[in-house]
Design a protein around this motif. Structure first.
Motif, PDB file in Angstrom:
ATOM      1  N   SER A  85      78.251   4.394   9.382  1.00  0.00           N
ATOM      2  CA  SER A  85      77.860   3.739   8.137  1.00  0.00           C
ATOM      3  C   SER A  85      77.840   4.746   6.998  1.00  0.00           C
ATOM      4  O   SER A  85      77.525   5.915   7.186  1.00  0.00           O
ATOM      5  CB  SER A  85      76.471   3.106   8.278  1.00  0.00           C
ATOM      6  N   GLU A  86      78.152   4.263   5.791  1.00  0.00           N
ATOM      7  CA  GLU A  86      78.141   5.150   4.626  1.00  0.00           C
ATOM      8  C   GLU A  86      76.725   5.533   4.218  1.00  0.00           C
ATOM      9  O   GLU A  86      76.500   6.603   3.648  1.00  0.00           O
ATOM     10  CB  GLU A  86      78.838   4.473   3.453  1.00  0.00           C
ATOM     11  N   PHE A  87      75.771   4.652   4.530  1.00  0.00           N
ATOM     12  CA  PHE A  87      74.382   4.883   4.126  1.00  0.00           C
ATOM     13  C   PHE A  87      73.440   4.540   5.274  1.00  0.00           C
ATOM     14  O   PHE A  87      73.719   3.657   6.082  1.00  0.00           O
ATOM     15  CB  PHE A  87      74.025   4.035   2.893  1.00  0.00           C
ATOM     16  N   VAL A  88      72.314   5.256   5.308  1.00  0.00           N
ATOM     17  CA  VAL A  88      71.272   4.998   6.296  1.00  0.00           C
ATOM     18  C   VAL A  88      69.964   4.763   5.549  1.00  0.00           C
ATOM     19  O   VAL A  88      69.529   5.619   4.773  1.00  0.00           O
ATOM     20  CB  VAL A  88      71.107   6.180   7.273  1.00  0.00           C
ATOM     21  N   ALA A  89      69.345   3.615   5.794  1.00  0.00           N
ATOM     22  CA  ALA A  89      68.041   3.311   5.224  1.00  0.00           C
ATOM     23  C   ALA A  89      66.979   3.580   6.280  1.00  0.00           C
ATOM     24  O   ALA A  89      66.930   2.894   7.301  1.00  0.00           O
ATOM     25  CB  ALA A  89      67.978   1.859   4.762  1.00  0.00           C
ATOM     26  N   GLU A 113      76.347  13.535  -6.285  1.00  0.00           N
ATOM     27  CA  GLU A 113      75.460  14.537  -5.678  1.00  0.00           C
ATOM     28  C   GLU A 113      74.165  13.932  -5.139  1.00  0.00           C
ATOM     29  O   GLU A 113      73.352  14.653  -4.551  1.00  0.00           O
ATOM     30  CB  GLU A 113      75.103  15.621  -6.712  1.00  0.00           C
ATOM     31  N   LEU A 114      73.965  12.630  -5.342  1.00  0.00           N
ATOM     32  CA  LEU A 114      72.713  12.023  -4.895  1.00  0.00           C
ATOM     33  C   LEU A 114      72.710  11.893  -3.375  1.00  0.00           C
ATOM     34  O   LEU A 114      73.564  11.232  -2.790  1.00  0.00           O
ATOM     35  CB  LEU A 114      72.518  10.643  -5.532  1.00  0.00           C
ATOM     36  N   ALA A 115      71.714  12.510  -2.746  1.00  0.00           N
ATOM     37  CA  ALA A 115      71.593  12.447  -1.284  1.00  0.00           C
ATOM     38  C   ALA A 115      70.744  11.280  -0.849  1.00  0.00           C
ATOM     39  O   ALA A 115      71.064  10.603   0.132  1.00  0.00           O
ATOM     40  CB  ALA A 115      70.987  13.743  -0.754  1.00  0.00           C
ATOM     41  N   ALA A 116      69.626  11.048  -1.553  1.00  0.00           N
ATOM     42  CA  ALA A 116      68.679  10.027  -1.116  1.00  0.00           C
ATOM     43  C   ALA A 116      67.922   9.472  -2.308  1.00  0.00           C
ATOM     44  O   ALA A 116      67.668  10.182  -3.289  1.00  0.00           O
ATOM     45  CB  ALA A 116      67.693  10.608  -0.103  1.00  0.00           C
ATOM     46  N   VAL A 117      67.537   8.205  -2.189  1.00  0.00           N
ATOM     47  CA  VAL A 117      66.753   7.559  -3.243  1.00  0.00           C
ATOM     48  C   VAL A 117      65.623   6.773  -2.587  1.00  0.00           C
ATOM     49  O   VAL A 117      65.782   6.210  -1.495  1.00  0.00           O
ATOM     50  CB  VAL A 117      67.634   6.644  -4.121  1.00  0.00           C
ATOM     51  N   GLY A 118      64.467   6.761  -3.246  1.00  0.00           N
ATOM     52  CA  GLY A 118      63.317   6.005  -2.772  1.00  0.00           C
ATOM     53  C   GLY A 118      62.909   4.963  -3.790  1.00  0.00           C
ATOM     54  O   GLY A 118      63.563   4.789  -4.831  1.00  0.00           O
ATOM     55  N   VAL A 119      61.813   4.283  -3.505  1.00  0.00           N
ATOM     56  CA  VAL A 119      61.310   3.227  -4.386  1.00  0.00           C
ATOM     57  C   VAL A 119      59.819   3.443  -4.617  1.00  0.00           C
ATOM     58  O   VAL A 119      59.182   4.243  -3.929  1.00  0.00           O
ATOM     59  CB  VAL A 119      61.533   1.828  -3.778  1.00  0.00           C
ATOM     60  N   ALA A 172      75.227  13.285   3.637  1.00  0.00           N
ATOM     61  CA  ALA A 172      74.201  14.261   3.266  1.00  0.00           C
ATOM     62  C   ALA A 172      73.209  14.432   4.404  1.00  0.00           C
ATOM     63  O   ALA A 172      72.837  15.564   4.765  1.00  0.00           O
ATOM     64  CB  ALA A 172      73.484  13.814   1.998  1.00  0.00           C
ATOM     65  N   PHE A 173      72.754  13.317   4.976  1.00  0.00           N
ATOM     66  CA  PHE A 173      71.779  13.380   6.063  1.00  0.00           C
ATOM     67  C   PHE A 173      72.337  14.181   7.238  1.00  0.00           C
ATOM     68  O   PHE A 173      71.649  15.044   7.806  1.00  0.00           O
ATOM     69  CB  PHE A 173      71.415  11.958   6.510  1.00  0.00           C
ATOM     70  N   ALA A 196      67.674  19.477   1.008  1.00  0.00           N
ATOM     71  CA  ALA A 196      68.727  18.813   0.244  1.00  0.00           C
ATOM     72  C   ALA A 196      68.914  19.484  -1.114  1.00  0.00           C
ATOM     73  O   ALA A 196      70.054  19.789  -1.517  1.00  0.00           O
ATOM     74  CB  ALA A 196      68.382  17.333   0.058  1.00  0.00           C
ATOM     75  N   TRP A 197      67.822  19.713  -1.816  1.00  0.00           N
ATOM     76  CA  TRP A 197      67.935  20.377  -3.122  1.00  0.00           C
ATOM     77  C   TRP A 197      68.540  21.775  -2.981  1.00  0.00           C
ATOM     78  O   TRP A 197      69.391  22.177  -3.781  1.00  0.00           O
ATOM     79  CB  TRP A 197      66.555  20.466  -3.780  1.00  0.00           C
ATOM     80  N   ASP A 198      68.117  22.503  -1.962  1.00  0.00           N
ATOM     81  CA  ASP A 198      68.637  23.853  -1.758  1.00  0.00           C
ATOM     82  C   ASP A 198      70.121  23.853  -1.426  1.00  0.00           C
ATOM     83  O   ASP A 198      70.824  24.837  -1.682  1.00  0.00           O
ATOM     84  CB  ASP A 198      67.863  24.556  -0.640  1.00  0.00           C
ATOM     85  N   ALA A 199      70.609  22.748  -0.854  1.00  0.00           N
ATOM     86  CA  ALA A 199      72.028  22.643  -0.493  1.00  0.00           C
ATOM     87  C   ALA A 199      72.878  22.067  -1.625  1.00  0.00           C
ATOM     88  O   ALA A 199      74.077  21.874  -1.449  1.00  0.00           O
ATOM     89  CB  ALA A 199      72.177  21.768   0.754  1.00  0.00           C
ATOM     90  N   GLY A 200      72.261  21.795  -2.773  1.00  0.00           N
ATOM     91  CA  GLY A 200      73.021  21.301  -3.921  1.00  0.00           C
ATOM     92  C   GLY A 200      73.028  19.786  -4.079  1.00  0.00           C
ATOM     93  O   GLY A 200      73.690  19.258  -4.966  1.00  0.00           O
ATOM     94  N   TRP A 201      72.284  19.088  -3.232  1.00  0.00           N
ATOM     95  CA  TRP A 201      72.146  17.641  -3.364  1.00  0.00           C
ATOM     96  C   TRP A 201      71.000  17.313  -4.319  1.00  0.00           C
ATOM     97  O   TRP A 201      70.233  18.187  -4.702  1.00  0.00           O
ATOM     98  CB  TRP A 201      71.861  17.012  -2.000  1.00  0.00           C
TER      99      TRP A 201
END
Length: 269
Positions: A85-89, A113-119, A172-173, A196-201
């Motif tokens: 899958s392209e994305f994992v929730a 560059e977005l690795a993850a998003v929350g709500v 990214a994951f 993630a931030w340290d890896a440039g994401w």
């Protein structure tokens, strides 16, 4: 982005009272192509409740013979079922999603560059609960405080998002190696976002999207879980803040222990 493939990964542990609510909501998502539930050796009816669902054939249930911890369980589910899958929730069983949340969040990944998003997570009455925070520092650990990102009805980049709901770009994951095995529970979400931030994401929260989070299945945190939290805090400090961070964390542990002893002494007097 509407044609993107998304796998929902849910880790259950004595979650029989909540899992139906979550799965009912997930079944309405048009974006989801797969739902994977890994049960961490529950002693309640979690597995039976899942197997009794009329849509059980749409789910993949992985039954672990032991409690792997949260991060390791998510990693196992992703490795077994989700890499295509392209994305994992990643979603806690005590979360209730608003309709269409996952579908709408996919549009945020137009940022490459977005690795993850929350709500924004709230209680049932709408009161905000921890959703995004600044990374722990030596000073914040010593003072035993967590610096919350104030809720806003907006999309913005943040240090880290709560692991109760994280929508990840699978590449990214996987690149980050998933959640670190250092943590049985707690701080695995902080850790992976720091990596993630340290890896440039980048990591972000969309405050215009909401979900209910009955933290800890609505139960008071036990003394055992508080001990696990302290252990994870020390492990995070050791990895990211060095010897002085560990010292701050251990000192905070001592302050907490002293406070507990003083409270018990007052109750006896």
């Amino acid at each position: 982005m509407s044609a993107a493939s998304v796998t929902a990964v849910v880790v259950t542990y004595n979650s029989a009272g909540y899992i139906t609510r979550l799965l009912d909501g997930l079944s309405e998502s048009r974006a989801l192509t797969k739902i994977v539930v890994l049960d961490n050796a529950s002693s309640d009816d979690s597995v039976a409740v899942i197997k009794a669902r009329p849509d059980f054939g749409r789910l993949t249930l992985i039954e672990s013979s032991e409690n792997l911890g949260f991060g390791a369980a998510v990693n196992k589910a992703v490795e077994a079922e989700s890499r295509s899958s392209e994305f994992v929730a990643v979603i806690n069983p005590d979360v209730q999603l608003e309709e269409g949340v996952i579908d709408r969040l996919l549009g945020r990944f137009s940022v490459p560059e977005l690795a993850a998003v929350g709500v924004q997570l709230t209680r049932t009455d709408g009161t905000p609960v921890s959703s995004a925070r600044y990374f722990p520092s030596r000073a914040s650990m010593l003072r035993r405080v967590a610096h919350e990102v104030e809720p806003e009805d907006a999309y913005r980049e943040v240090d880290w998002i709560c692991g109760a709901f994280m929508l990840w770009r699978t590449t990214a994951f996987v690149q980050l190696g998933g959640f670190s095995s250092r943590y049985f529970l707690y701080y695995e979400d902080v850790d992976i976002c720091k990596a993630a931030w340290d890896a440039g994401w980048r990591v972000a929260i969309d405050g215009s999207e909401r979900a209910i989070h009955d933290q800890g299945h609505g139960a008071t945190t036990s003394s055992y879980l508080r001990t696990v939290n302290r252990q994870s805090r020390r492990r995070y400090a050791a990895r990211w803040l060095g010897a002085s961070g560990v010292l701050a964390s251990v000192t905070a542990d001592g302050i907490e222990l002293l406070g507990t002893l003083l409270r018990k002494a007052r109750l006896r007097s």
